[in-house]
Design a protein around this motif. Sequence first.
Motif, PDB file in Angstrom:
ATOM      1  N   UNK A  64     -21.431   4.142 -37.140  1.00 24.09           N
ATOM      2  CA  UNK A  64     -20.743   4.988 -37.537  1.00 24.09           C
ATOM      3  C   UNK A  64     -21.247   5.854 -38.821  1.00 24.09           C
ATOM      4  N   UNK A  65     -21.155   7.022 -38.596  1.00 21.02           N
ATOM      5  CA  UNK A  65     -21.650   7.967 -39.445  1.00 21.02           C
ATOM      6  C   UNK A  65     -20.732   9.069 -40.064  1.00 21.02           C
ATOM      7  N   UNK A  66     -20.779   9.727 -40.957  1.00 24.33           N
ATOM      8  CA  UNK A  66     -20.143  10.982 -41.143  1.00 24.33           C
ATOM      9  C   UNK A  66     -20.209  12.133 -40.101  1.00 24.33           C
ATOM     10  N   UNK A  67     -19.150  12.669 -39.950  1.00 28.53           N
ATOM     11  CA  UNK A  67     -19.177  13.615 -38.732  1.00 28.53           C
ATOM     12  C   UNK A  67     -19.659  14.995 -39.061  1.00 28.53           C
ATOM     13  N   UNK A  68     -20.120  15.266 -40.594  1.00 26.95           N
ATOM     14  CA  UNK A  68     -20.386  16.803 -40.860  1.00 26.95           C
ATOM     15  C   UNK A  68     -21.707  16.864 -40.918  1.00 26.95           C
ATOM     16  N   UNK A  69     -22.377  17.588 -40.317  1.00 23.25           N
ATOM     17  CA  UNK A  69     -23.877  17.826 -40.363  1.00 23.25           C
ATOM     18  C   UNK A  69     -24.157  18.527 -41.834  1.00 23.25           C
ATOM     19  N   UNK A  70     -25.415  18.218 -42.502  1.00 25.15           N
ATOM     20  CA  UNK A  70     -25.506  18.758 -43.648  1.00 25.15           C
ATOM     21  C   UNK A  70     -26.215  20.437 -43.566  1.00 25.15           C
ATOM     22  N   UNK A  71     -26.445  20.825 -42.379  1.00 25.34           N
ATOM     23  CA  UNK A  71     -27.120  22.218 -42.243  1.00 25.34           C
ATOM     24  C   UNK A  71     -25.850  23.152 -42.255  1.00 25.34           C
ATOM     25  N   UNK A  72     -25.086  23.292 -41.317  1.00 21.28           N
ATOM     26  CA  UNK A  72     -24.000  23.924 -41.452  1.00 21.28           C
ATOM     27  C   UNK A  72     -22.598  23.240 -41.086  1.00 21.28           C
TER      28      UNK A  72
END
Lengths: 370, 137
Positions: A287-295
């Motif tokens: 499980x990881x955070x759903x929000x990509x660091x790019x955009x």
Amino acid sequence: MGISYQAVGWNRQKRRYDGILLGFCIAYIGTFVGLSLLFNPEMTFETLLIRSTSTLALLLLHVILSIGPLCRLDKRFLPFLYNRRHLGVTMFTVAAVHGGFSIFQFHGLGNVNPLLSLFLSNTRYGSLSAFPFQALGFFALLIFLLMAVTSHDFWLHILSPRTWKTLHMAVYAAYLLIILHVVLGVIQYETNPVFIILLFAGASILVTLHLLAGFREVRKDNLHFPEAPKASPQFPDAPKASPQFPEAQKRLVQVCAVSDIAPDRAKVFCIDKERIAVFRTGDTLYAINNVCKHQNGPLGEGKVIDGCITCPWHGYQYLPRNGQSPPPFTEKVSTYDVKMVDGMVWLDPKPYPEGTERPGVPIKRQQIKQ
Amino acid sequence: MIKPLRKRHLQLWLGLAFLLPASILAGWLAVPAPATDTLLQPATPAPLPLRLASHDSPAQTITLRASADTATLQLEWVTKSELAAPSALIYAGERLLGRIGPQGVYRFSFTPGGKDIHPSFTVYDIIHHKNIEKINF
């Protein structure tokens, strides 16, 4: 993704996409000019250019604005999102040709500064039918210019994804200005109702798509999940608190069955206002955070490629076990604890610091309920 | 997208869902009614039966006509080639009769004044503000 800034991150897909886009623009303008000359041979070059570029830019703007919600409604549209910025810059270029020639044609041939003439040649701001509509198009073009020059990842990193996305939401204001520019401009002079019907249809489609996608996201955010019972004989696999994470066992929530998650894919759950993606890759759940660091792209809508979770928007990648981009990249997202009990997936919504290694949970075949 | 941005997107499109149709509707309602053809002068009347005098030139034929009781006079102007002025007014003495323009037939009926049974006619260029022609029968 790239480790250094380049003017454009070309690859085979982008070249193919840009080739198709350029071909479409040339074909559109050629068809427009051909048909116009067929029905009105006396039309001048300037008029042909102004009209063909205006309609092309408006068409491209509608396509651009529909890509976002279409991708949220159907993943098959994601390749269009990957190349949306090229489409946006192309639209700006076409709109700039329209604006430039219009200013030259209507304001550049006198002895007054063309920009002054743009605002002062018609000052009937109190009238709808005679409103100086060209000023509206000018301000919309300024917004498109600002978006085009900040479209590169350089500005994304400088401004931060959140600020950059907020800035680029000005496209909606520009769209409203463009609609007013058309309605108070050409619609006031053209008696053929097909123009206003097309404009209304375009705006209606965009509003419907965005509201459908928006309310769907709200429903996803508002899903409730049952909380886990405390460790007990009936729940022997309930996670044990550890010295590092003493609150772990208090926060577990049941999210889905293991069989609900397709191999190398994820399901996304919004818990405590945070979206978490639970990936199934090989025989392990992570499980990881759903929000990509790019955009801020939705990682959980991507898939696992070459062992890396790959963002569906622009291909940024993260390792499932620690949420880190593979070297030499440095992006990191939060990780979470995930458990499996009797074929059901339980998730601890408390995030670990970005890039923290978590072992994941092995999937026991006999526990998978088909 | 993060939740605040998703929320802002939805709020913006809820606003646009009202503003876009309202803008289009307002613009459509503001479209001016199509201009109707308003003649600067009435349609050409039928020629009067009596032909009192006529003057012919390569550019035009000018005829003075009258009703059977001569109570009404009529100037008939037939433009055969383009006028030197794009638009000109024609006067009977001091009285404005109407406008003559491109090729065609123009007739102006009028009642004669006390003594000017055969008035003089003046063609006046309204753009350059000068008399073009004076006609005496």
